[in-house]
Scaffold this active site. Structure first.
Site, PDB file in Angstrom:
ATOM      1  N   HIS A 194     -42.200 115.117  38.208  1.00 47.85           N
ATOM      2  CA  HIS A 194     -40.905 115.764  37.994  1.00 47.85           C
ATOM      3  C   HIS A 194     -39.834 115.109  38.850  1.00 47.85           C
ATOM      4  O   HIS A 194     -38.712 114.906  38.411  1.00 47.85           O
ATOM      5  CB  HIS A 194     -41.007 117.246  38.385  1.00 47.85           C
ATOM      6  CG  HIS A 194     -41.621 118.089  37.316  1.00 47.85           C
ATOM      7  ND1 HIS A 194     -42.308 119.231  37.595  1.00 47.85           N
ATOM      8  CD2 HIS A 194     -41.634 117.954  35.987  1.00 47.85           C
ATOM      9  CE1 HIS A 194     -42.730 119.765  36.469  1.00 47.85           C
ATOM     10  NE2 HIS A 194     -42.329 119.012  35.473  1.00 47.85           N
ATOM     11  N   CYS A 508     -27.602 102.660  13.290  1.00 47.61           N
ATOM     12  CA  CYS A 508     -28.219 102.288  14.562  1.00 47.61           C
ATOM     13  C   CYS A 508     -28.614 100.814  14.626  1.00 47.61           C
ATOM     14  O   CYS A 508     -29.320 100.403  15.533  1.00 47.61           O
ATOM     15  CB  CYS A 508     -29.419 103.179  14.850  1.00 47.61           C
ATOM     16  SG  CYS A 508     -30.647 103.177  13.549  1.00 47.61           S
TER      17      CYS A 508
HETATM   18  C1  PEP Z   1     -32.562  98.191  11.991  1.00 47.41           C
HETATM   19  O1  PEP Z   1     -33.352  97.670  11.230  1.00 47.41           O
HETATM   20  O2  PEP Z   1     -31.322  98.098  11.882  1.00 47.41           O
HETATM   21  C2  PEP Z   1     -33.052  98.987  13.127  1.00 47.41           C
HETATM   22  C3  PEP Z   1     -32.241  99.701  13.871  1.00 47.41           C
HETATM   23  O3  PEP Z   1     -34.368  98.969  13.393  1.00 47.41           O
HETATM   24  P1  PEP Z   1     -35.152  97.754  14.070  1.00 47.41           P
HETATM   25  O4  PEP Z   1     -34.122  96.812  14.643  1.00 47.41           O
HETATM   26  O5  PEP Z   1     -36.014  98.377  15.110  1.00 47.41           O
HETATM   27  O6  PEP Z   1     -35.923  97.196  12.925  1.00 47.41           O
END
Ligand code: PEP
Ligand code: MG
Length: 575
Positions: A194, A508
């Site tokens: 922790h 992402c």
């Molecule tokens: C992507 O493909 O844009 C992604 C975020 O995943 P990774 O880069 O882990 O394939």
């Protein structure tokens, strides 16, 4: 004389300060048996010390606020429960009354007995709970000592000091960090503890496992704590100090940016709120994400756990990693992506099929997970268990069609039933989302929206599949560019379908953190970005200079562009 003591980094950073030793003298207790007429008085002393310890915990709770309070209160609760544990208290009373133990000796004996029980456990998390016992008993013994010496050994200001101890209780650490403590060198303890979790979220550098710390360091020695090298330098030389100053300059620069932007809202110039999430894999990422005011973790790539070691990580190993992530984010939402092995992601676990002609078009991501339901279920169980510690969402990589999401949902349901039968605590809800990185998923996204609670666009892969250009092949740089109109149209389509379905859509891929493309993504309607934590402040800064309404009006022109050069020209006007 310069001396280097190795240790394991539990929370990153550097600190230069005076050593303050907390000797475990608390366990050097008087073992002479009590005389009959001393028993009642000593019992009273013991109970006063227990009361003091309880009171201290209550006071600490009162001093903590916000996200920190949420985390620390959990430890305080655990410690308070131990202090009220009927069996522990009865055992102590019996030892004093019947066994004629002095209170200090009785506490030590109870500590040794409980520590042995925890140490024998297989689960590394439970094993690390031995530290909680140590810390609670130490608190009571310290309260006992204060009664005899009448000397209030206060946990007061610790400005300029680095604590050198066997272990440190999380609640004390939170308090000390607020009073100028610079870092912690612990002779035992683990990065699972922790205290370590808390040090990371406090941004307090900490080394654990520095075996000789208490015998080799003396009070007021100047020490340099360096978690990058995993060492404590006692009596540092001019060269060590130069290294420290270089680090300090760097982090001061960073700090100035942080100071101005870390707590600022993420908003465009015309007042539109945008959410920024972090792509976080390590404790450092989580600490950075928090320090830079991320709204949560938008992508946690679990394959790193599988790539770090030979063989498969156990359910408990995974659970610990996910739980630490969730705790580290202090109540902010965390998106855990299920295993995405295959193609460019090497495979230490031996799961990936050998001899596929086109691994990037082969059994990777969710396709691979569904091929190994037992391995997948282990991960699912670990995620479900960790989701009790804070808000968690689950993201499925490489989804092509709805039946994959349906199959994953079924596995979650089965694992939930299993865990229920085992009387394991479970989260009420666990949103399930799809990565949009296969062209079919993007084009036919409405079908996935019938089954997904949210979407995350993975442009790294989506670009490679839309453009038929290997993301790792630098001979294809002129094709593999995020400015390709075909890619932008798909991204815009996914965002608008998600919005119409009332489901969150984030992005992402690497472009989410590229400030050169922030205006473009805002123009396409993106409101949730996920990126490496180092980019959070830069993107927040950029967003503050953008007029979203004006950018949105430009979207049709961007989407009508014929070539990526056209997009580039339009973009140059935007920025
Ligand atoms: C992507 O493909 O844009 C992604 C975020 O995943 P990774 O880069 O882990 O394939
Ligand atoms: Mg991907």
């Amino acid at each position: 004389m310069r001396l280097v003591l190795p240790g394991t980094s539990a929370s990153t950073g550097m600190a230069l300060g005076r050593a303050r030793l907390v000797q475990p003298s608390r366990y050097a207790v008087d073992t002479r048996p009590l005389a009959e007429d001393e028993i009642e008085g000593e019992l009273e002393r013991l109970h006063r010390a227990l009361d003091t310890a309880r009171q201290e915990l209550r006071e600490l709770r009162g001093k903590l606020h916000g996200a920190l309070a949420r985390e620390v209160n959990e430890f305080i609760d655990a410690h308070s429960l131990l202090l009220d544990d009927a069996e522990l208290l009865r055992g102590l009373d019996d030892m004093v009354r019947v066994g004629h133990y002095r209170p200090g000796a009785a506490l030590k004996k109870q500590r040794d007995r409980l520590a042995a029980v925890f140490e024998a456990m297989d689960d590394p998390y439970l094993r690390s709970r031995k530290e909680d016992i140590d810390q609670v008993i130490a608190r009571v013994i310290s309260a006992l000592e204060r009664q005899t010496s009448a000397e209030e050994r206060k946990l007061a200001a610790r400005v300029g000091e680095i604590l050198v101890a066997d272990t440190i209780a999380p609640a004390d650490m939170a308090h000390l960090a607020g009073n100028g403590l610079l870092g912690v060198v612990a002779s035992s303890g683990s990065a699972y503890s922790h205290s370590a979790i808390l040090a990371r979220s406090l941004g307090l550098p900490m080394l654990v496992g520095t075996r000789d710390a208490l015998s080799s360091i003396h009070d007021d020695d100047l020490i340099l704590l360096d978690t990058e090298r995993g060492e404590t330098v006692v009596h540092p030389t001019a060269q060590d100090l130069a290294r420290y100053r270089a680090w300090q300059r760097q982090s001061a620069q960073e700090g100035r940016r942080l100071a101005s932007l870390a707590n600022a809202p993420t908003r465009t110039r015309d007042g539109f709120d945008i959410h920024l999430y972090a792509n976080a894999e390590s404790a450092t990422d989580v600490a950075q994400a928090r320090a830079r005011g991320a709204d949560g973790v938008g992508l946690y790539r679990t394959e790193f756990l599988f790539l770090r070691q030979k063989g498969l990580p156990s359910e408990d190993e995974q659970f610990t990693a996910y739980r630490d992530l969730v705790l580290g984010m202090g109540g902010l939402p965390v998106t855990i992506r299920t295993l995405d092995l295959g193609a460019d992601k090497a495979d230490a676990a031996g799961l990936v099929l050998r001899g596929e002609d086109n691994p990037a078009l082969g059994v990777r991501g969710v396709r691979l997970s569904l091929r190994y339901p037992a391995v997948f279920t282990t991960q699912i169980r670990a995620i479900l268990r960790a989701a009790c510690y804070g808000p968690v969402r689950v993201l499925v990589p490489m989804v092509t069609q709805p039946d994959e999401l349906i199959a994953v949902r079924t596995l979650f349901k089965l694992a939930r039933q299993e865990l229920e039968q085992e009387h394991v605590d479970l989260p009420e809800k666990l949103p399930l989302g799809a990565m949009i990185e296969v062209p079919a998923a993007a084009i036919n996204v409405r079908a996935l929206l019938d089954h997904a609670d949210f979407l995350a666009i993975g442009t790294n892969d989506l670009a490679q599949y839309v453009l038929a250009a290997d993301r790792g092949n630098d001979a294809l740089d002129n094709i593999y560019t995020p400015l390709q109109p075909a890619l932008l149209r798909l991204v815009a389509h996914v965002i608008s379908c998600g919005r119409r379905a009332g489901k969150p859509v984030s992005l992402c891929g690497e472009i989410g953190g590229d400030v050169g493309l922030t205006a473009l993504l805002v123009a396409l309607g993106l409101t949730e970005f996920s990126m490496h934590p180092s980019q959070l402040l830069h993107v927040r800064d950029r967003l503050a200079s953008l007029d979203r309404a004006a950018l949105r009006r430009l979207a049709p022109r961007l989407l009508r562009a014929h070539t990526h050069e056209d997009v580039e020209t339009l973009l140059a006007h935007l920025t």
